[in-house]
Design a protein around this motif. Structure first.
Motif, mmCIF file in Angstrom:
data_model
loop_
_atom_site.group_PDB
_atom_site.id
_atom_site.type_symbol
_atom_site.label_atom_id
_atom_site.label_comp_id
_atom_site.label_asym_id
_atom_site.label_seq_id
_atom_site.Cartn_x
_atom_site.Cartn_y
_atom_site.Cartn_z
ATOM 1 N N LEU A 39 0.838 -1.206 0.000
ATOM 2 C CA LEU A 39 0.000 0.000 0.000
ATOM 3 C C LEU A 39 0.873 1.256 0.000
ATOM 4 O O LEU A 39 0.674 2.164 -0.787
ATOM 5 C CB LEU A 39 -0.905 -0.014 1.230
ATOM 6 N N PHE A 40 1.826 1.297 0.935
ATOM 7 C CA PHE A 40 2.715 2.468 0.942
ATOM 8 C C PHE A 40 4.068 2.160 1.558
ATOM 9 O O PHE A 40 4.233 1.181 2.285
ATOM 10 C CB PHE A 40 2.069 3.673 1.635
ATOM 11 N N ILE A 41 5.002 3.036 1.202
ATOM 12 C CA ILE A 41 6.328 3.045 1.827
ATOM 13 C C ILE A 41 6.419 4.378 2.542
ATOM 14 O O ILE A 41 6.123 5.419 1.954
ATOM 15 C CB ILE A 41 7.448 2.977 0.770
ATOM 16 N N LEU A 42 6.794 4.342 3.791
ATOM 17 C CA LEU A 42 6.948 5.600 4.521
ATOM 18 C C LEU A 42 8.254 5.552 5.290
ATOM 19 O O LEU A 42 8.536 4.574 5.984
ATOM 20 C CB LEU A 42 5.760 5.810 5.471
ATOM 21 N N TYR A 43 9.037 6.600 5.156
ATOM 22 C CA TYR A 43 10.330 6.644 5.825
ATOM 23 C C TYR A 43 10.128 7.122 7.262
ATOM 24 O O TYR A 43 9.409 8.097 7.497
ATOM 25 C CB TYR A 43 11.297 7.514 5.009
ATOM 26 N N THR A 44 10.734 6.425 8.228
ATOM 27 C CA THR A 44 10.565 6.792 9.643
ATOM 28 C C THR A 44 11.173 8.159 9.897
ATOM 29 O O THR A 44 11.960 8.656 9.098
ATOM 30 C CB THR A 44 11.241 5.789 10.592
ATOM 31 N N SER A 45 10.851 8.717 11.068
ATOM 32 C CA SER A 45 11.235 10.103 11.270
ATOM 33 C C SER A 45 12.715 10.294 11.545
ATOM 34 O O SER A 45 13.209 11.410 11.541
ATOM 35 C CB SER A 45 10.383 10.733 12.357
ATOM 36 N N GLY A 46 13.448 9.235 11.787
ATOM 37 C CA GLY A 46 14.896 9.370 11.889
ATOM 38 C C GLY A 46 15.392 9.919 13.211
ATOM 39 O O GLY A 46 16.428 10.558 13.278
ATOM 40 N N SER A 47 14.665 9.631 14.300
ATOM 41 C CA SER A 47 15.126 10.091 15.614
ATOM 42 C C SER A 47 16.399 9.368 16.010
ATOM 43 O O SER A 47 17.227 9.891 16.725
ATOM 44 C CB SER A 47 14.069 9.820 16.685
ATOM 45 N N THR A 48 16.543 8.132 15.575
ATOM 46 C CA THR A 48 17.671 7.334 16.039
ATOM 47 C C THR A 48 18.697 7.022 14.951
ATOM 48 O O THR A 48 19.695 6.388 15.221
ATOM 49 C CB THR A 48 17.176 6.000 16.640
ATOM 50 N N GLY A 49 18.470 7.423 13.739
ATOM 51 C CA GLY A 49 19.449 7.146 12.700
ATOM 52 C C GLY A 49 18.868 7.340 11.316
ATOM 53 O O GLY A 49 17.894 8.054 11.149
ATOM 54 N N LYS A 50 19.470 6.674 10.338
ATOM 55 C CA LYS A 50 19.019 6.825 8.956
ATOM 56 C C LYS A 50 17.580 6.325 8.811
ATOM 57 O O LYS A 50 17.249 5.241 9.265
ATOM 58 C CB LYS A 50 19.948 6.013 8.052
ATOM 59 N N GLN A 83 4.202 3.221 16.530
ATOM 60 C CA GLN A 83 5.358 3.566 15.699
ATOM 61 C C GLN A 83 4.975 3.507 14.222
ATOM 62 O O GLN A 83 3.979 2.860 13.874
ATOM 63 C CB GLN A 83 6.474 2.535 15.911
ATOM 64 N N THR A 84 5.803 4.102 13.380
ATOM 65 C CA THR A 84 5.600 3.981 11.937
ATOM 66 C C THR A 84 5.455 2.495 11.569
ATOM 67 O O THR A 84 4.602 2.111 10.773
ATOM 68 C CB THR A 84 6.814 4.568 11.186
ATOM 69 N N GLU A 85 6.289 1.694 12.197
ATOM 70 C CA GLU A 85 6.344 0.271 11.874
ATOM 71 C C GLU A 85 5.105 -0.489 12.321
ATOM 72 O O GLU A 85 4.809 -1.561 11.802
ATOM 73 C CB GLU A 85 7.565 -0.366 12.567
#
Ligand code: ATP
Ligand code: MG
Length: 651
Positions: A265-276, A421-423
């Motif tokens: 359905l979608f790909i969403l990039y996490t907010s990056g609080s802890t890394g890439k 979480q995003t995940e």
């Protein structure tokens, strides 16, 4: 407990203040008692397949029914196998017989322009764009980038992709050209939807210019569709297509693409609080079932609600609880484009008053910022329409929770502190507002079907009240399926700490009532002279002193204690920093938690480094505290100047 009023504080447990659901709210709620919640929880625990199978049939229209609820081969889950459905159909078409004239999206732009889009109109707009995307060659499975301001077309774009089986990847409109390039290349997007600009703090965010700068370096992008949002003239390049032109000639009907349950359905990039940032991949049916159900459970939606989740569609909260969840529940979802402080610090409260918002879902960072600017701003507005408040994104300091409850909610609205979480795709831990007594600072109890485990260093479950690493013991339908293009990272990040269990990356404890207290990221949990301290708790102690607006506590290597505590503190409006204040803050922490939590150093700051989603980036502060240069990824940092100032390498 039934007789208690919402103002009464119960001695529900050994720990903390407890607020039962306000009786007025409880009377009309979908789920009205802890017993009801416990019955659902037990049902899900005893026979997960039967529980989720029944929920899936209730929540969605299925073109083809599924034959298998779950195929779980750790760490890979597949849900509702054999089924076909379409998320866009479930969010729109399904409601047309009854709700065609109901407002689906109520929009206000930062300049004050208002639009009411009914389910009928939204359906037509989505079909036109879906047909337009097809005319550009977008096919089932192709990736489509979305880089738009917080305008209704952002939702239209997501829904149009879902309708034709294209996989959307939304990039937050506040991100830079580089961030767009990186994400579009990772996703291999074929088409990118953008706008000339969006309104923010009275100015225009140059979205199109950012795309233009990235375009030569995004080889997969064949076409860029450009929406006219501001009145500024748009220069169309060879790959550009005007949005209005693209949709104008299209039919307002479009047969949905019936896709397999596990179709991406979608790909969403996490907010990056802890890394890439990681490209989190969600698939269709499991996500849809879970998000639809949790929206109703947690927000207790009613037909006449005006529901406002302040998250941008660029975050998972915007995906699940601005667009898909509310629309699957035929709700009215309010979208606001701009900054909370434009034209004045009361814009949110003004929006609530004018649009009679009934449910507000926002982030602790926003609440702390509002507290800092003072009570006079919300107090100017009549916000009696509000009946439920929610938070997401970070642990909420009890002080901020109380302020939210009293000043914004008038002491009348339950608060749902939602941990996810995003995940995880949707909310996993949250009060059910008509059933669960709340404790300020705790996300309370896991939703039915969610099984928490807090494990100690030895891998064993810790006793109640003791901190450890937070895991999820069983899969749920909206669990991410993989990290896009990097299946090894999926296994390594989420399923290698303890094989078979999903590792959240968060530290937490569960109290004697079974309530979850998130202590922060495991990397943020510090070990001082052999004691494990959650930074969230020390921060909350600092904020509860009364003069502190925000605090971030990190560990610094220390020869004697192993780790020393360094607190970065911003002060409320009108409070002066002084050595005396430092001493008083230290004394307050000792009083609240104990000498073990006394900060070794307190540093006053104008602002704390945050991700663009508003989360404090403690990993950067750890480097600042230790006096080393930051080597990690800083592309998701909101304002690089903040970091420079903290380091003192500016001016
Ligand atoms: P990255 O994974 O890229 O480092 P991120 O974890 O900030 O970024 P998100 O998926 O947006 O990306 O955030 C999820 C995290 O936010 C959770 O793991 C938790 O640490 C925190 N969080 C979210 N909601 C709550 C809440 N209600 N209480 C406490 N913490 C929360
Ligand atoms: Mg994370």
């Amino acid at each position: 407990m039934a007789e208690a009023t919402s103002h009464e504080i119960l001695s529900f447990s050994h720990e903390g203040r407890v607020f039962p659901p306000p009786p007025e709210f409880q009377k009309k709620a979908h789920i009205r008692s802890l017993e009801e919640y416990r019955a659902l929880y037990a049902e899900a625990a005893n026979d997960p397949d039967a529980f989720w199978g029944a929920r899936a049939r209730e929540e969605l229209y299925w073109k083809t029914p599924f034959h298998t609820v779950l195929d779980w081969k750790p760490p890979h889950a597949q849900w509702f196998l054999g089924g076909t459905t379409n998320l866009c159909y479930n969010a729109l078409d399904r409601h047309l017989p009854k709700y065609a004239e109901k407002t689906a999206i109520l929009f206000e732009g930062e300049p004050g322009d208002v639009r009411k889009i009914t389910y009928r109109q939204l359906h037509a707009d989505v079909c036109r764009l879906a047909n337009g995307l097809k005319s550009l060659g977008v096919k089932k499975g192709d990736r489509v980038g979305i880089y738009l301001p917080m305008v209704p077309e952002a939702a239209v774009a997501m829904l149009a992709c879902a309708r034709i089986g294209a996989v959307h990847s939304v990039v937050f409109g506040g991100f830079s050209s580089e961030a767009v390039r990186e994400r579009m290349n990772d996703a291999g997007a074929k088409v990118l939807l953008t706008a000339d600009g969006g309104w923010r703090k009275g100015g225009v965010v140059p979205l199109k210019a950012n795309v233009d700068a990235a375009l030569p370096h995004m080889p997969s992008v064949e076409k860029v569709v450009v929406l006219q949002r501001t009145k500024n003239p748009i220069q169309l390049g060879p790959k550009d297509v005007a949005w209005e032109k693209l949709v104008e000639a299209q039919s307002p009907t479009c047969e949905p693409e019936w896709v397999d349950s596990e179709h991406p359905l979608f790909i969403l990039y996490t907010s990056g609080s802890t890394g890439k940032p990681k490209g989190v991949l969600h698939t269709t049916a499991g996500y849809a079932v879970y998000v639809s159900l949790t929206t109703r459970w947690v927000f207790d939606l009613k037909d006449d609600d005006v529901y406002w989740c302040t998250a941008d569609v660029g975050w998972v909260t915007g995906h699940s609880y601005v667009v898909y969840g509310p629309l699957m529940n035929h709700a009215t979802s309010f979208l606001y484009e701009g900054a909370p402080t434009t034209p004045g610090p009361d814009r949110f409260w003004d929006n609530i008053e004018r649009h009679k918002v009934t449910i507000l879902y926002t982030a602790p960072t926003a609440i702390r910022a509002f507290m800092r600017t003072g009570d006079e701003h919300p107090k100017k507005h009549d916000m009696r329409s509000l009946r439920l408040l929610g938070t997401v994104g970070e642990p909420i300091n009890p002080e901020a929770w109380m302020w939210y409850r009293d000043v914004i909610g008038g002491g009348r609205c339950p608060i749902v502190d939602t941990w996810w979480q995003t995940e995880t795709g949707g909310i996993l831990v949250s009060p059910l507002p008509g059933a669960t007594p709340t404790k300020p600072g705790s996300a309370t109890l896991p939703l039915p079907g969610i099984f928490l485990k807090v494990l100690g260093k030895d891998g064993k479950e810790v006793p109640p009240g003791q901190g450890g690493k937070l895991f999820l013991a069983k899969p749920w339908p909206a669990l991410l399926r993989t990290v896009y293009g990097d299946p090894e990272r999926y296994v390594k990040t989420y399923f290698s700490e303890v094989p078979g269990l999903y590792f959240t990356g968060d530290g937490a404890r569960i109290d004697a009532d079974g309530y979850l207290w998130v202590m922060g990221r495991v990397d943020d949990v510090v070990n001082v002279a052999g004691h494990r301290l959650g930074t969230a708790e020390v921060e909350s102690a600092l904020v509860s002193e009364g003069r502190v607006a925000e605090a971030a506590v990190v560990g610094r290597p220390d020869e004697l204690k192993g780790t020393a505590l360094v607190a970065f503190v911003t002060l409320k409006k009108g409070v002066e920093s002084s050595a005396e204040l430092k001493a008083q803050l230290s004394a307050h922490v000792i009083k609240e938690i104990g000498a073990i939590a006394r900060p070794d150093e307190i540093r006053f700051a104008d602002a704390l480094p945050k991700t663009r989603s508003g989360k404090i980036m403690r990993r950067l502060l750890r480097d600042v505290a230790a006096g080393v240069r930051t080597t990690g990824d800083t592309t998701t940092l909101e304002d690089l100047n903040v970091l420079a100032k903290l380091r003192g390498d500016e001016e």
